[in-house]
Design a protein around this motif. Structure first.
Motif, short mmCIF file in Angstrom:
data_model
loop_
_atom_site.label_atom_id
_atom_site.label_comp_id
_atom_site.label_asym_id
_atom_site.label_seq_id
_atom_site.Cartn_x
_atom_site.Cartn_y
_atom_site.Cartn_z
N GLY A 26 48.15 70.92 52.41
CA GLY A 26 49.23 69.94 52.42
C GLY A 26 50.44 70.42 51.63
O GLY A 26 50.54 71.58 51.25
N ASP A 27 51.34 69.51 51.36
CA ASP A 27 52.59 69.85 50.71
C ASP A 27 52.43 70.28 49.27
O ASP A 27 53.27 70.99 48.74
N VAL A 38 42.32 67.27 43.04
CA VAL A 38 41.21 66.76 43.86
C VAL A 38 40.58 67.92 44.63
O VAL A 38 41.26 68.82 45.10
N SER A 39 39.25 67.87 44.75
CA SER A 39 38.51 68.86 45.53
C SER A 39 37.66 68.12 46.56
O SER A 39 37.28 66.97 46.37
N PHE A 40 37.35 68.81 47.65
CA PHE A 40 36.50 68.26 48.70
C PHE A 40 35.39 69.25 48.96
O PHE A 40 35.64 70.43 49.24
N CYS A 41 34.15 68.82 48.88
CA CYS A 41 33.00 69.70 49.11
C CYS A 41 32.72 69.79 50.60
O CYS A 41 32.46 68.78 51.26
N ILE A 42 32.76 71.01 51.13
CA ILE A 42 32.49 71.19 52.55
C ILE A 42 31.01 71.09 52.88
O ILE A 42 30.64 71.00 54.05
N GLN A 43 30.16 71.05 51.85
CA GLN A 43 28.73 70.89 52.09
C GLN A 43 28.34 69.42 52.25
O GLN A 43 27.70 69.04 53.21
N CYS A 44 28.76 68.58 51.29
CA CYS A 44 28.32 67.17 51.32
C CYS A 44 29.41 66.18 51.70
O CYS A 44 29.13 65.01 51.93
N GLY A 45 30.68 66.62 51.76
CA GLY A 45 31.75 65.74 52.18
C GLY A 45 32.21 64.75 51.13
O GLY A 45 32.75 63.69 51.46
N ARG A 46 32.01 65.06 49.86
CA ARG A 46 32.42 64.17 48.77
C ARG A 46 33.64 64.75 48.05
O ARG A 46 33.81 65.97 47.96
N PHE A 47 34.46 63.86 47.53
CA PHE A 47 35.63 64.26 46.74
C PHE A 47 35.25 64.32 45.27
O PHE A 47 34.47 63.48 44.78
N LEU A 64 39.02 57.64 42.58
CA LEU A 64 38.44 57.54 43.92
C LEU A 64 39.23 56.56 44.78
O LEU A 64 39.48 56.83 45.96
N ALA A 65 39.66 55.46 44.19
CA ALA A 65 40.46 54.48 44.94
C ALA A 65 41.76 55.12 45.42
O ALA A 65 42.18 54.91 46.57
N ALA A 66 42.40 55.93 44.58
CA ALA A 66 43.64 56.60 44.97
C ALA A 66 43.39 57.62 46.07
O ALA A 66 44.16 57.73 47.03
N ILE A 67 42.29 58.35 45.96
CA ILE A 67 41.94 59.33 46.99
C ILE A 67 41.71 58.63 48.33
O ILE A 67 42.23 59.04 49.37
N LEU A 68 40.94 57.55 48.30
CA LEU A 68 40.60 56.85 49.53
C LEU A 68 41.79 56.11 50.15
O LEU A 68 41.75 55.75 51.32
N ALA A 69 42.84 55.92 49.37
CA ALA A 69 44.05 55.30 49.90
C ALA A 69 45.00 56.32 50.53
O ALA A 69 46.00 55.94 51.14
N ASP A 70 44.67 57.59 50.41
CA ASP A 70 45.52 58.67 50.92
C ASP A 70 45.14 59.01 52.36
O ASP A 70 44.01 59.45 52.62
N PRO A 71 46.05 58.86 53.32
CA PRO A 71 45.74 59.17 54.72
C PRO A 71 45.32 60.63 54.93
O PRO A 71 44.49 60.90 55.80
N GLN A 72 45.87 61.56 54.15
CA GLN A 72 45.47 62.96 54.30
C GLN A 72 44.02 63.17 53.88
O GLN A 72 43.31 63.98 54.48
N ALA A 73 43.57 62.44 52.86
CA ALA A 73 42.17 62.54 52.44
C ALA A 73 41.25 62.03 53.55
O ALA A 73 40.22 62.64 53.84
N ALA A 75 41.96 61.98 56.74
CA ALA A 75 42.01 62.95 57.84
C ALA A 75 41.10 64.14 57.56
O ALA A 75 40.39 64.62 58.45
N LEU A 76 41.09 64.60 56.30
CA LEU A 76 40.21 65.70 55.92
C LEU A 76 38.75 65.30 56.10
O LEU A 76 37.96 66.03 56.70
N PHE A 77 38.39 64.11 55.60
CA PHE A 77 37.01 63.66 55.73
C PHE A 77 36.61 63.49 57.19
O PHE A 77 35.52 63.91 57.58
N GLU A 78 37.47 62.88 57.98
CA GLU A 78 37.14 62.67 59.40
C GLU A 78 36.95 64.01 60.13
O GLU A 78 36.04 64.15 60.94
N THR A 79 37.80 64.98 59.83
CA THR A 79 37.68 66.30 60.45
C THR A 79 36.36 66.94 60.04
O THR A 79 35.65 67.51 60.87
N TRP A 80 36.02 66.84 58.76
CA TRP A 80 34.75 67.38 58.27
C TRP A 80 33.58 66.70 58.99
O TRP A 80 32.65 67.38 59.44
#
Length: 91
Positions: A26-27, A38-47, A64-73, A75-80
């Motif tokens: 992202g930007d 923030v980090s995203f685990c590609i193994q378990c899908g958790r931030f 976590l509330a701020a992460i979950l309010a972010d549309p890019q977060a 999109a990343l989770f849905e793609t994973w």
């Protein structure tokens, strides 16, 4: 959207998967991770969150509330999740 990958050993606090790099997406990807990134685990899908030693910790509820309010977060989770489902849950 830009991406930057940094060699960095860290362990997911949820699944204990060991990672050897971190990629910014992202930007805000113009630098390496720092405390509070923030980090995203590609193994378990958790931030998770990088601490002062650049090791990962579980996010606080407010983080976590701020992460979950972010549309890019989301999109990343849905793609994973889609990719994971297509692979049959395999890494």
């Amino acid at each position: 959207m830009s991406a930057l990958t940094t060699d960095l050993h860290h362990v997911c606090p949820f699944c204990l998967c060991e990672h050897d790099a971190a990629s910014g997406v992202g930007d805000a990807a113009a630098k390496s991770p720092s405390a509070g990134s923030v980090s995203f685990c590609i193994q378990c899908g958790r931030f998770s969150i990088f601490d002062d030693r650049l090791q990962l910790r579980e996010p606080w509820p407010s983080e976590l509330a701020a992460i979950l309010a972010d549309p890019q977060a989301w999109a990343l989770f849905e793609t994973w999740a889609i990719t994971r489902a297509r692979k049959g849950g395999r890494r």
